[in-house]
Design an enzyme around this catalytic site. Structure first.
Site, mmCIF file in Angstrom:
data_model
loop_
_atom_site.group_PDB
_atom_site.id
_atom_site.type_symbol
_atom_site.label_atom_id
_atom_site.label_comp_id
_atom_site.label_asym_id
_atom_site.label_seq_id
_atom_site.Cartn_x
_atom_site.Cartn_y
_atom_site.Cartn_z
ATOM 1 N N SER A 214 46.587 30.275 52.098
ATOM 2 C CA SER A 214 45.791 29.179 52.677
ATOM 3 C C SER A 214 45.674 29.269 54.193
ATOM 4 O O SER A 214 44.881 28.558 54.796
ATOM 5 C CB SER A 214 46.414 27.831 52.292
ATOM 6 N N GLY A 243 43.314 37.335 46.032
ATOM 7 C CA GLY A 243 43.772 38.486 46.807
ATOM 8 C C GLY A 243 43.055 39.759 46.404
ATOM 9 O O GLY A 243 42.702 40.586 47.257
ATOM 10 N N ASP A 244 42.812 39.932 45.104
ATOM 11 C CA ASP A 244 42.071 41.104 44.643
ATOM 12 C C ASP A 244 40.628 41.062 45.137
ATOM 13 O O ASP A 244 40.048 42.095 45.487
ATOM 14 C CB ASP A 244 42.099 41.176 43.114
#
Length: 295
Positions: A214, A243-244
């Site tokens: 965040s 994240g990917d």
């Protein structure tokens, strides 16, 4: 058109929702069961392809129904699958996810992903070397990653290593990757006692890119200044795969010759957009959606 090669994991995520995470020895009633294509390698490949990049995947699936479904899913997402190996008598990778009380537990069974070995890499080496950028993660054997990194380094091919799940990486291997993209937790494990956010980033300018959930994403520029991109304000519905998405988007931007700063802004927006829809791959945005946000 430049090409991204992703060498990594392909999993079927079996996700069950319950009222809470069960205690040891406890049986709970599941409320919902879904089979969702996943694996960090496959997720990052799909993210880059949805953003318009040409992506070729190198990896393994089992000789089972999940393997067939996982291959078909990648093909539907415009990811090249010609060099994916189907391993006889071996099951495809599986992640068993229990979701409850806004938390989860995950058990990963590597299955065919363990067969992404050096012998397999040698069998597709010619096609790997045709790529302009290679993406790696930590869901295939460590010796395979090291072998690929050395191979790419010898042939002038850029490498993005997303060291997830976290495990230590030898210093000489870190020196040979072009971009290293851990989150804060993974960075602490990788650099152990020497880790301190800004000092560590300054040691690897425009190589070490640390994602902070965040808080956004940070790196050190070659001029020594810390460059931080705050997280996009999003109405998060599901953070799975964010994240990917960031990694795939960063690769898609770099392959278009974006500067590091512009690529991180682009990737950060893509990750934020991905959280507003349910599902890791289903929520991944298109290039048009990201560029509209950038404007």
């Amino acid at each position: 058109m430049k090409k991204i090669g992703v060498i990594g994991s392909i999993n079927m995520d079996m996700a069950v929702t319950t009222e809470r995470i069960p205690k040891r020895g406890e049986t709970l009633k599941g409320e919902n069961l879904q089979y969702i294509p996943g694996g960090k390698g496959a997720n990052q490949a799909v993210a880059a392809a949805r953003l318009g990049a040409q992506v070729e995947f190198f990896g393994c699936v089992g000789e089972d129904a999940f393997g067939e479904r996982l291959l078909k899913n990648l093909q539907m997402q415009s990811v090249g699958t010609e060099y994916i190996k189907v391993v006889p008598k071996i099951s495809s990778g599986l992640a068993i996810v229990t979701v409850g009380e806004n938390d989860n537990t995950i058990i990963v069974v590597a299955g065919a992903n363990d067969y992404v070995d050096i012998a397999y890499i040698d069998s597709v080496k010619k096609h790997i070397l045709e790529c302009d950028l290679i993406m790696l993660q930590h869901e295939i054997p460590q010796e395979t990653n090291e072998y690929v990194i050395r191979l790419c380094n010898e042939n002038g091919i850029d490498v993005i290593l997303n060291p997830a799940p976290a495990r230590p990486v030898r210093k000489e291997i870190l020196e040979e990757v072009t971009y290293l993209t851990p989150n804060e937790h993974e960075a602490v494990i990788m650099f152990e006692k020497v880790y301190e956010l800004e000092r560590t980033m300054r040691k690897y300018p425009e190589k070490l890119i640390i994602t902070q959930g965040s808080k956004g994403v940070s790196t050190c520029l070659k001029n020594g200044k810390i460059f931080h991109v705050p997280a996009r304000k999003s109405k998060a519905a599901d953070t799975t795969g964010a994240g990917d998405t960031l990694n795939g988007a960063f690769a898609a931007a770099i392959i278009k010759d974006y500067s590091t700063e512009k690529a991180l802004v682009y990737a950060n927006i893509a990750a934020g957009l991905s959280t507003e829809k349910i599902g890791a791959q289903e929520g991944m945005p298109t290039d048009k959606e990201v560029r509209r946000e950038m404007e």
